[in-house]
Design an enzyme around this catalytic site. Sequence first.
Site, PDB file in Angstrom:
ATOM      1  N   HIS A 123       0.809  -1.224   0.000  1.00  0.00           N
ATOM      2  CA  HIS A 123       0.000   0.000   0.000  1.00  0.00           C
ATOM      3  C   HIS A 123       0.839   1.270   0.000  1.00  0.00           C
ATOM      4  CE1 HIS A 123      -3.522  -2.486   1.841  1.00  0.00           C
ATOM      5  NE2 HIS A 123      -3.482  -2.573   0.537  1.00  0.00           N
ATOM      6  N   GLY A 182      -1.499  -9.614  12.570  1.00  0.00           N
ATOM      7  CA  GLY A 182      -2.195  -8.355  12.819  1.00  0.00           C
ATOM      8  C   GLY A 182      -3.035  -7.855  11.658  1.00  0.00           C
TER       9      GLY A 182
END
Length: 232
Positions: free
Chosen positions: A106, A172
């Site tokens: 990203h 996570g």
Amino acid sequence: MKKIVILTGAGISAESGLGTFRDKGGLWSQHRIEDVATPEGFARDPELVHRFYSARRQHAAEALPNAAHDALARLEERWTGDVIIITQNVDGLHEKAGSRGVLHVHGALSGALCAACAHRWPAPLQMTPETRCPACDANTARPDVVWFGEVPYHMEQIASHLEEADLFVAIGTSGQVYPAAAFVQEAATYGAQTLELNLEPSEVSADFAQHRFGKASDIFPIWVEDLMRDAA
């Protein structure tokens, strides 16, 4: 087992003080995603978007890696095979901990991108609509992050790593953001073992063969030590 592919999400950085999409009272809770994380939002109000990402950039610059980032860097250094780190995070904490060659699917807050000529350069802490591209001098600078509706980075390279992985681990991650949420299925299709390390089951938890739940800074260092001991 030689090649380990590890996907990290916002949960690994939460204990470093960097909020996730779902945190109450954090930066994300103060804005609509459509306003600050889409090309359309940037076109409507570039000043708002720059202000939002400048605040995130400042927070990331002040944040320190936690025990999970450090354990991942140790694994990368000590593992005799390949350790490939793919992160959805834009905070740069993996690099601060000493990890190398991280694939930022990203993008990164530390980068700036010219929307006119596609030139990339290190972003200043504060960017505004007046920030100019050092290559073409246009005031079309934007954060070098992938917004909703845009194509994530390094997808061909990631596909190759998933095909070659002996073990795929997600740490996570919420399992809500695609295409990263489908990486576990892709790796499993090619025969990789799969493990989820998370505070709680993700949206794609059922796609993993094994699970460990708890704080990343607690469970990941223990898992790394277990893995290294078993491999010795």
